[in-house]
Design an enzyme around this catalytic site. Sequence first.
Site, PDB file in Angstrom:
ATOM      1  N   ARG A   1       0.838  -1.210   0.000  1.00  0.00           N
ATOM      2  CA  ARG A   1       0.000   0.000   0.000  1.00  0.00           C
ATOM      3  C   ARG A   1       0.873   1.261   0.000  1.00  0.00           C
ATOM      4  NH1 ARG A   1      -1.982   2.157   4.539  1.00  0.00           N
ATOM      5  NH2 ARG A   1      -2.209   0.131   5.542  1.00  0.00           N
TER       6      ARG A   1
ATOM      7  N   TYR B   1     -15.596  16.039 -17.344  1.00  0.00           N
ATOM      8  CA  TYR B   1     -16.158  14.685 -17.387  1.00  0.00           C
ATOM      9  C   TYR B   1     -17.248  14.564 -16.309  1.00  0.00           C
ATOM     10  CZ  TYR B   1     -16.229   9.631 -16.547  1.00  0.00           C
ATOM     11  OH  TYR B   1     -16.617   8.334 -16.347  1.00  0.00           O
TER      12      TYR B   1
ATOM     13  N   LYS C   1      -7.336   5.105 -20.359  1.00  0.00           N
ATOM     14  CA  LYS C   1      -7.523   5.603 -21.723  1.00  0.00           C
ATOM     15  C   LYS C   1      -6.220   5.485 -22.515  1.00  0.00           C
ATOM     16  CE  LYS C   1     -11.711   6.551 -20.326  1.00  0.00           C
ATOM     17  NZ  LYS C   1     -11.676   6.723 -18.895  1.00  0.00           N
TER      18      LYS C   1
HETATM   19  C1  LIG Z   1     -11.325  13.191 -18.686  1.00  0.00           C
HETATM   20  C2  LIG Z   1     -11.554  12.024 -17.783  1.00  0.00           C
HETATM   21  N1  LIG Z   1     -11.067  12.061 -16.526  1.00  0.00           N
HETATM   22  C3  LIG Z   1     -11.250  11.050 -15.668  1.00  0.00           C
HETATM   23  C4  LIG Z   1     -11.957   9.920 -16.033  1.00  0.00           C
HETATM   24  C5  LIG Z   1     -12.172   8.809 -15.035  1.00  0.00           C
HETATM   25  O1  LIG Z   1     -11.358   7.725 -15.333  1.00  0.00           O
HETATM   26  P1  LIG Z   1     -11.645   6.223 -14.841  1.00  0.00           P
HETATM   27  O2  LIG Z   1     -12.838   5.754 -15.602  1.00  0.00           O
HETATM   28  O3  LIG Z   1     -10.374   5.520 -15.171  1.00  0.00           O
HETATM   29  O4  LIG Z   1     -11.928   6.300 -13.384  1.00  0.00           O
HETATM   30  C6  LIG Z   1     -12.469   9.819 -17.332  1.00  0.00           C
HETATM   31  C7  LIG Z   1     -13.226   8.629 -17.746  1.00  0.00           C
HETATM   32  O5  LIG Z   1     -13.815   8.592 -18.802  1.00  0.00           O
HETATM   33  C8  LIG Z   1     -12.270  10.911 -18.225  1.00  0.00           C
HETATM   34  O6  LIG Z   1     -12.758  10.889 -19.478  1.00  0.00           O
END
Ligand SMILES: Cc1ncc(COP(=O)(O)O)c(C=O)c1O
Length: 395
Positions: free
Chosen positions: A55, A109, A207
Amino acid sequence: MKIQTKAVHAGDRKKAGPHVPVTTPIHTAASYFFESMEELDRVFAREEPGYCYARYDNPSNSALEELAASLEAGHGALACGSGMAAVHMSLLTALADRRRSVLAANALYGATISLLMNVMEPSGVTVRFTDVWDIDAFSEVVDEQKPGCILIETISNPLLRVAPIDRIADIARAAGAALIVDNTFATPALLRPLELGASFAVHSATKYLAGHGDVLGGIVVTDAAHYDSLRALSRAIGPVLGPFESYLTMRGIKTLPLRIERQCASACRVASWLASHPAIERVYFPADPAHPDAAHIRRLLPQGQYGAIVSFELRGAAREEIFRFMNALKLVVRATSLGDVHSMMLYPVMSSHREISPRHRERMGIRDSLVRLSVGNEAVEDIIEDLDQALRHAG
Ligand SMILES: Cc1ncc(COP(=O)(O)O)c(C=O)c1O
């Protein structure tokens, strides 16, 4: 020794010896063995380098963190179990010794908006959303609110507004606020927020960084001023990524520049093809000379590389027509993510911004006719052909 004893001890706890593996192995151990209590005590006290408990840190994660910090020109990084955990950790760290007040861009988002409104605000943090593209108006809001931290996305999800990060960083610094930049859509291949004065660059590593649709992960990269506090909070909260996902993310990052270069070029072609299609009402893409942030784009993004997301509205379409169009796709994958080697399409009102109220979505300009395409590494002609045949179905 009896088999029960051998089963749990044999083969383990060997010194790595003189061999240096070319790529970092997956270190799954939850804790580490030391020859003496004195040595373990020194490692716990961080008087000497070493690992004691996963951790706190783990060699697979450390390798990924070093890689991410190097790409983002940061002091250090933390690998988290998801992008949302990374956004949350950056907010907690930024606010640890500042005014508990967040000023956030009004294009973010959906889950980030939910985190701010449903988690941060109820815990006593003041949250305000604002226009960050009109820099004079933004500066006045900062003077008025005196936020402890400012949160923006480099290229916003899903309407692809490009933030003037350099100007925002100057304003943040003057106001003593930490600037957090979600760099998921741009990636360090296009832009590095810390070089422009941000305190944190965060990613959904799910992503582009991992890039193959097989990892859920997040990364926080930070400057020297916030690094110790980030690690201390992480030790207390435990949001860390698993070592297998670290391995996959490192493996993915090795081809990030290649994937991005190709995907950006294909996205330019897809965007201009869509712009001339009679069934398309409007295309959102940073290469558009009429883009509202054209001046920031010219200043901040490399020539010809505008990211690989193209959002567009189908003329006169509502949910039913969008479903028909997306159901007709044969190559582009209907799925809730982006940044993979394969092209993917998402319907924002149904997924990325589903939790946001229709009125809030309307204010953000996210309409029922909007879809978001993440352009992959396929031949661009095949992507365009698939969109073309699916648009004929929708019409
Ligand atoms: C711009 C952006 N930030 C954060 C996230 C969150 O990522 P996660 O789905 O890996 O938690 C996303 C998810 O689509 C995103 O598009």
